[in-house]
Design a protein around this motif. Sequence first.
Motif, PDB file in Angstrom:
ATOM      1  N   LYS A   1       0.836  -1.153  -0.067  1.00  0.00           N
ATOM      2  CA  LYS A   1      -0.044   0.087  -0.190  1.00  0.00           C
ATOM      3  C   LYS A   1       0.843   1.417   0.028  1.00  0.00           C
ATOM      4  O   LYS A   1       1.993   1.321   0.493  1.00  0.00           O
ATOM      5  CB  LYS A   1      -0.779   0.032   1.136  1.00  0.00           C
ATOM      6  N   THR A   2       0.477   2.219  -0.560  1.00  0.00           N
ATOM      7  CA  THR A   2       0.970   3.632  -0.524  1.00  0.00           C
ATOM      8  C   THR A   2       0.219   4.359   0.682  1.00  0.00           C
ATOM      9  O   THR A   2      -0.823   4.286   0.898  1.00  0.00           O
ATOM     10  CB  THR A   2       0.786   4.383  -1.645  1.00  0.00           C
TER      11      THR A   2
ATOM     12  N   ASP B   1      -3.462   4.817  -1.117  1.00  0.00           N
ATOM     13  CA  ASP B   1      -4.273   3.916  -0.525  1.00  0.00           C
ATOM     14  C   ASP B   1      -4.750   4.293   0.806  1.00  0.00           C
ATOM     15  O   ASP B   1      -5.959   4.197   1.170  1.00  0.00           O
ATOM     16  CB  ASP B   1      -3.612   2.646  -0.489  1.00  0.00           C
TER      17      ASP B   1
ATOM     18  N   LYS C   1     -12.683   9.646   0.393  1.00  0.00           N
ATOM     19  CA  LYS C   1     -12.842   8.223   0.821  1.00  0.00           C
ATOM     20  C   LYS C   1     -14.205   7.777   0.592  1.00  0.00           C
ATOM     21  O   LYS C   1     -14.262   6.554  -0.165  1.00  0.00           O
ATOM     22  CB  LYS C   1     -12.527   8.058   2.238  1.00  0.00           C
TER      23      LYS C   1
ATOM     24  N   GLU D   1      -8.691   4.233   0.438  1.00  0.00           N
ATOM     25  CA  GLU D   1      -8.904   2.860   1.177  1.00  0.00           C
ATOM     26  C   GLU D   1      -9.222   3.249   2.776  1.00  0.00           C
ATOM     27  O   GLU D   1     -10.139   2.773   3.412  1.00  0.00           O
ATOM     28  CB  GLU D   1      -8.151   1.773   0.857  1.00  0.00           C
TER      29      GLU D   1
ATOM     30  N   ASN E   1      -3.776  11.161  -2.921  1.00  0.00           N
ATOM     31  CA  ASN E   1      -4.047  10.005  -3.940  1.00  0.00           C
ATOM     32  C   ASN E   1      -2.998   9.086  -3.267  1.00  0.00           C
ATOM     33  O   ASN E   1      -1.973   9.152  -3.638  1.00  0.00           O
ATOM     34  CB  ASN E   1      -3.974  10.378  -5.279  1.00  0.00           C
TER      35      ASN E   1
ATOM     36  N   TYR F   1       6.472   0.127   3.176  1.00  0.00           N
ATOM     37  CA  TYR F   1       5.364   0.864   2.705  1.00  0.00           C
ATOM     38  C   TYR F   1       6.040   1.932   1.685  1.00  0.00           C
ATOM     39  O   TYR F   1       7.100   2.346   2.071  1.00  0.00           O
ATOM     40  CB  TYR F   1       4.511   1.527   3.616  1.00  0.00           C
TER      41      TYR F   1
END
Length: 148
Positions: A2-3, A42, A70, A76, A40, A30
């Motif tokens: 994930k970012t 995750d 979101k 996310e 922008n 990460y």
Amino acid sequence: MKTINVITLGCSKNTVDSEHLMAQLEAAGYQLSADEERLNADVVVINTCGFIGDAKQESIDTILRAAQLKEQGKIEELFVVGCLSQRYADELRPELPEVDDFFGVNDWADIVERLGAKYQKENETKRELSTPSHYAYLKISEGCNWMC
């Protein structure tokens, strides 16, 4: 992997705290960014200030902007940390159900673990700089000292 975008608002102390968090997350593998203009990623972590009215408003505005993204499915997970979160989490939770969790100013290990990583005590003092290196050692003794 994930970012994670760590957005830092408020004082220089928050910047250093965010950099410590980012070092922990980088050690966990990460992909990180520290760009408050672009949400922008995750996961977005907003390190807030709750000290003065304008800083509170900036924090709330940033949280609302991220919460909207979101809801649109562009983020996310959304986490709020720092002074505003510590002081007003009970009031904010019912108003911002889009926020996945709120953390105080000393909850760094909890944040790392909530993001799915293991807090590494040996990396506690490491920082992933989010500013040019010549800003890395700004005096932070003035202003906020976590006296929320």
